[in-house]
Design a protein around this motif. Structure first.
Motif, PDB file in Angstrom:
ATOM      1  N   SER B   2       0.871  -1.006   0.148  1.00  0.00           N
ATOM      2  CA  SER B   2      -0.159  -0.141   0.117  1.00  0.00           C
ATOM      3  C   SER B   2       0.916   1.352   0.042  1.00  0.00           C
ATOM      4  CB  SER B   2      -1.019  -0.082   1.260  1.00  0.00           C
ATOM      5  OG  SER B   2      -1.206   1.248   1.678  1.00  0.00           O
ATOM      6  N   SER B   3       0.567   2.186  -0.856  1.00  0.00           N
ATOM      7  CA  SER B   3       1.289   3.390  -0.702  1.00  0.00           C
ATOM      8  C   SER B   3       0.643   4.407   0.027  1.00  0.00           C
ATOM      9  CB  SER B   3       1.423   3.742  -2.335  1.00  0.00           C
ATOM     10  OG  SER B   3       0.002   4.017  -2.802  1.00  0.00           O
ATOM     11  N   GLU B   4      -0.448   4.124   0.916  1.00  0.00           N
ATOM     12  CA  GLU B   4      -0.838   5.199   1.567  1.00  0.00           C
ATOM     13  C   GLU B   4       0.042   5.513   2.730  1.00  0.00           C
ATOM     14  OE1 GLU B   4      -5.457   3.601   0.746  1.00  0.00           O
ATOM     15  OE2 GLU B   4      -4.643   3.698   2.690  1.00  0.00           O
ATOM     16  N   ASN B   5       0.755   6.247   2.862  1.00  0.00           N
ATOM     17  CA  ASN B   5       1.682   6.377   4.142  1.00  0.00           C
ATOM     18  C   ASN B   5       1.837   7.731   4.504  1.00  0.00           C
ATOM     19  OD1 ASN B   5       3.809   8.007   2.695  1.00  0.00           O
ATOM     20  ND2 ASN B   5       3.858   6.229   1.562  1.00  0.00           N
ATOM     21  N   GLY B   6       1.866   7.955   5.871  1.00  0.00           N
ATOM     22  CA  GLY B   6       1.421   9.049   6.613  1.00  0.00           C
ATOM     23  C   GLY B   6       1.938  10.199   5.970  1.00  0.00           C
ATOM     24  N   ALA B 211      -1.804  -1.281  13.776  1.00  0.00           N
ATOM     25  CA  ALA B 211      -1.090  -1.377  12.675  1.00  0.00           C
ATOM     26  C   ALA B 211      -1.634  -0.925  11.341  1.00  0.00           C
ATOM     27  CB  ALA B 211      -0.666  -3.086  12.525  1.00  0.00           C
ATOM     28  N   ASP B 212      -0.965  -0.201  10.402  1.00  0.00           N
ATOM     29  CA  ASP B 212      -1.203   0.298   9.282  1.00  0.00           C
ATOM     30  C   ASP B 212      -0.929  -1.026   8.227  1.00  0.00           C
ATOM     31  OD1 ASP B 212      -2.092   3.084  10.259  1.00  0.00           O
ATOM     32  OD2 ASP B 212       0.060   2.769  10.658  1.00  0.00           O
ATOM     33  N   ASN B 213       0.051  -1.595   8.517  1.00  0.00           N
ATOM     34  CA  ASN B 213       0.442  -2.554   7.557  1.00  0.00           C
ATOM     35  C   ASN B 213       0.873  -3.724   8.098  1.00  0.00           C
ATOM     36  OD1 ASN B 213       0.132  -1.096   4.948  1.00  0.00           O
ATOM     37  ND2 ASN B 213       1.777   0.030   5.638  1.00  0.00           N
ATOM     38  N   VAL B 214       0.742  -5.095   7.381  1.00  0.00           N
ATOM     39  CA  VAL B 214       1.299  -6.125   7.970  1.00  0.00           C
ATOM     40  C   VAL B 214       2.207  -7.130   7.011  1.00  0.00           C
ATOM     41  CG1 VAL B 214       0.388  -8.407   9.020  1.00  0.00           C
ATOM     42  CG2 VAL B 214      -0.887  -6.439   9.357  1.00  0.00           C
ATOM     43  N   ILE B 215       3.104  -7.384   7.660  1.00  0.00           N
ATOM     44  CA  ILE B 215       4.037  -8.401   6.886  1.00  0.00           C
ATOM     45  C   ILE B 215       4.087  -9.784   7.517  1.00  0.00           C
ATOM     46  CG2 ILE B 215       6.385  -8.559   6.075  1.00  0.00           C
ATOM     47  CD1 ILE B 215       6.663  -5.559   6.066  1.00  0.00           C
ATOM     48  N   LEU B 216       3.755 -10.512   6.999  1.00  0.00           N
ATOM     49  CA  LEU B 216       3.687 -12.006   7.382  1.00  0.00           C
ATOM     50  C   LEU B 216       5.229 -12.438   6.988  1.00  0.00           C
ATOM     51  CD1 LEU B 216       2.366 -14.529   8.569  1.00  0.00           C
ATOM     52  CD2 LEU B 216       1.263 -14.669   6.509  1.00  0.00           C
ATOM     53  N   LEU B 222       5.888 -13.641   3.012  1.00  0.00           N
ATOM     54  CA  LEU B 222       4.797 -14.761   2.489  1.00  0.00           C
ATOM     55  C   LEU B 222       3.793 -13.784   2.064  1.00  0.00           C
ATOM     56  CD1 LEU B 222       4.296 -17.637   5.245  1.00  0.00           C
ATOM     57  CD2 LEU B 222       5.866 -17.335   3.113  1.00  0.00           C
ATOM     58  N   LYS B 223       3.550 -12.708   2.712  1.00  0.00           N
ATOM     59  CA  LYS B 223       2.587 -11.739   2.225  1.00  0.00           C
ATOM     60  C   LYS B 223       2.611 -10.315   2.890  1.00  0.00           C
ATOM     61  CE  LYS B 223      -1.830 -11.019   0.831  1.00  0.00           C
ATOM     62  NZ  LYS B 223      -2.131 -11.002  -0.865  1.00  0.00           N
ATOM     63  N   SER B 224       2.470  -9.332   2.234  1.00  0.00           N
ATOM     64  CA  SER B 224       2.459  -7.988   2.994  1.00  0.00           C
ATOM     65  C   SER B 224       0.989  -7.380   2.239  1.00  0.00           C
ATOM     66  CB  SER B 224       3.863  -7.461   2.692  1.00  0.00           C
ATOM     67  OG  SER B 224       3.720  -7.194   1.412  1.00  0.00           O
ATOM     68  N   GLY B 225       0.533  -6.287   3.174  1.00  0.00           N
ATOM     69  CA  GLY B 225      -0.148  -5.473   2.779  1.00  0.00           C
ATOM     70  C   GLY B 225      -0.854  -4.690   3.971  1.00  0.00           C
ATOM     71  N   SER B 226      -2.333  -4.461   3.697  1.00  0.00           N
ATOM     72  CA  SER B 226      -3.280  -3.810   4.771  1.00  0.00           C
ATOM     73  C   SER B 226      -3.495  -4.963   5.755  1.00  0.00           C
ATOM     74  CB  SER B 226      -4.092  -2.890   4.170  1.00  0.00           C
ATOM     75  OG  SER B 226      -5.198  -4.145   3.823  1.00  0.00           O
ATOM     76  N   VAL B 227      -3.921  -4.690   7.060  1.00  0.00           N
ATOM     77  CA  VAL B 227      -4.292  -5.539   7.995  1.00  0.00           C
ATOM     78  C   VAL B 227      -5.248  -6.595   7.305  1.00  0.00           C
ATOM     79  CG1 VAL B 227      -5.293  -5.975  10.175  1.00  0.00           C
ATOM     80  CG2 VAL B 227      -3.672  -4.088   9.610  1.00  0.00           C
ATOM     81  N   ASP B 228      -6.346  -6.075   6.795  1.00  0.00           N
ATOM     82  CA  ASP B 228      -7.312  -6.792   5.931  1.00  0.00           C
ATOM     83  C   ASP B 228      -6.865  -7.725   5.225  1.00  0.00           C
ATOM     84  OD1 ASP B 228      -9.233  -5.624   8.142  1.00  0.00           O
ATOM     85  OD2 ASP B 228      -9.787  -4.289   6.488  1.00  0.00           O
TER      86      ASP B 228
END
Lengths: 277, 245
Positions: B2-6, B211-216, B222-228
């Motif tokens: 996601s490129s929505e950063n603060g 969290a704004d983003n999550v990296i698994l 394995l996967k990164s992106g928004s929490v949802d």
């Protein structure tokens, strides 16, 4: 030197201050006590009581080595072997194995045994027994000068490494994450302690040197709530008990080192009982 | 990602981090970006290499790859300032070290046992107020509660103000009230400072809330992106709920 003697005589018009050996001993203790008080704070913080005990024991081997190698001034071999032992013990301690205290203890015993073995060869140990109990009354002006120079150097190094050591004493990983080179600072501190212990050992004695390093700080720790009072109380305790013990020993006619340690132990127990909750 | 950063202007690029221990590969080519003003949660099963990754970023262990800071001018800096709040500070609680001493250690090169100068003292007051710990200044570290210690650690990790703040399960074992207070401070930080935050956490509730983003991760990303996105992904389910359907 006579200038300093005159000052002592005019400031301290007591019977004991008439003797030159007492004046020398007083000067020596006024240097050694604060040194130990300062270094002790970090030694106790970093749980090095056992370290300095082993270090003190290694002095005997240091003297023995000097004799074997034919070094005239035993101070050289004493300090050299002390520094080497300090680095070695620190390394073992940092390995962090459960057995590291066993290894240090073995080292300590071996250091005593080797020292005794060499020095008692041919039945001549009695002339080295001064190293065991120390003889501050025989300290010479040149030794006092040497101690004084050490005091200055140590205080300068101390000022540079204090914050780093304090952070290491709180938590080593935290210190490392803040970019502190933990191994380097621990080694520098061990070497400083080794040099000071070895230079004082002739005056204080192998058996008592560790109490002089640990007791003032342990006493201060009973009451202090921050680093400033900790350091101040440690130095004051060390000085008061050092000078007090020395003077008492003159009047009661006991060993100076033992009297000093008794004074320190007394203050320790009193503060231990009334210590902060 | 996601490129929505603060602030949308600065980012920290973690590129191709790889760590081997003997024959074992602990991490292989882990790459991701952390954005200013955002909290990125690193999640993964036990042994996935989360702590190894943090240690690599902190440069505490040998690793391949780089961590690069890119400012909004396109300027690249390799040695970034990183603030670090460890999981649990294991220390001798009887040590006579005050909160003030602890806060001063990183700020001055003169021994902290000497008289403090007014400017430093004021700066410490501000830092402690920010985490709601001003009244603890004269207390001995050993007298603080777990939550208080974590907040004091946070306050000290914010000087010098880091480009990246790393939190390693910062409030595990801290009571609910302490934990809430901690994350309030973190949310404030995100809003008011130019700082990227990376946090390792096992608590999905907290991850979801803050969290704004999550990296698994598991050895690699394995996967990164928004929490949802991450929480609804098949990778997430396979990692944490394998065979539970």
């Amino acid at each position: 030197m006579s200038f300093i003697y005159n000052i002592i005589e005019s400031v301290l018009p007591f019977a004991w201050a008439d003797y030159k050996f007492m004046k020398n001993a007083l000067l020596a203790i006024v240097i050694i006590a604060p040194l130990m008080g300062v270094l002790g704070t970090m030694a106790v913080n970093n749980k090095m009581a056992f370290f300095s005990d082993a270090l003190g024991h290694s002095a005997l081997t240091g003297v023995a080595l000097g004799i074997l190698l034919g070094i005239k001034n035993e101070m050289i071999s004493l300090v050299a072997f002390g520094v080497l032992s300090a680095l070695l013990i620190t390394r073992v301690k940092n390995k962090g194995n459960a057995s590291s205290d066993t290894v240090i203890s073995v080292f300590s015993s071996v250091a005593i045994a080797v020292g005794l073995l060499v020095l008692s060869y041919g039945g001549g140990f009695s002339k080295y027994s001064a190293y065991l109990v120390g003889d501050i009354l025989s300290v010479t002006p040149s030794e006092i000068l040497c101690l004084f120079i050490t005091l200055i150097i140590v205080l300068v190094i101390w000022a540079f490494i204090y914050n780093k050591l304090l952070l290491i004493s709180i938590n080593k990983e935290l210190a490392a994450s803040r970019g502190v080179k933990t191994v380097l600072y621990e080694n520098v501190f061990s070497v400083v302690v080794a040099v000071v212990v070895m230079l004082s050992i002739k005056s204080v004695g192998i058996l008592l040197i560790n109490s002089l390093l640990i007791l003032p700080a342990a006493t201060a720790r009973n009451i202090a709530k921050n680093s400033r009072t900790y350091l101040a109380l440690s130095v004051v305790t060390s000085l008061v008990c050092g000078v007090g013990g020395l003077i008492t020993s003159f009047y009661v006619d006991t060993s100076a080192g033992a009297s000093i340690v008794m004074a320190l132990a007394l203050v320790f127990f009193v503060t231990y009982i009334v210590r902060k909750k | 990602m996601s490129s929505e950063n603060g602030c949308g202007l600065c980012k920290i690029s973690v590129k191709d981090i790889g760590v081997k221990k003997g024959k074992d590969v602990l991490l292989s080519s882990v790459s991701f970006e952390l954005f200013c003003g955002q909290l990125t949660a690193l999640i993964g099963v036990n042994g996935a290499g989360k702590t190894t990754l943090l240690k690599s970023i902190l440069n505490e262990i040998k690793h391949d790859g780089t961590v690069l800071f890119e400012s909004h001018h396109g300027e690249k800096i390799e040695n970034i300032t990183i603030g670090y709040v460890p999981q649990h500070l294991d220390f001798d609680r009887s040590a006579p070290i005050s909160v003030e001493d602890f806060m001063l250690i990183g700020r001055t090169s003169s021994p902290v046992c000497f008289k403090k100068d007014k400017k430093q003292s004021k700066a410490i007051d501000e830092a402690l107020s920010m985490v709601g710990c001003l009244e603890l200044k004269q207390k001995t570290l050993g007298m603080l509660s777990g939550g208080e210690i974590q907040r004091v650690m946070l306050a000290s990790a914010l000087y010098p103000l880091p480009e990246l703040l790393i939190l390693d399960e910062p409030v595990s074992g801290v009571d609910a009230k302490g934990s809430e207070k901690f994350y309030e401070v973190i949310s404030d930080l995100k809003k008011n400072y130019h700082i990227a935050i990376a946090m390792v956490s096992h608590d999905f509730g907290i991850v979801k809330e803050y969290a704004d983003n999550v990296i698994l991760i598991n050895k690699s990303v394995l996967k990164s992106g928004s929490v949802d996105d991450v929480f609804s992904s098949s990778e997430f389910k396979e990692s944490f709920f394998y065979g539970l359907d």
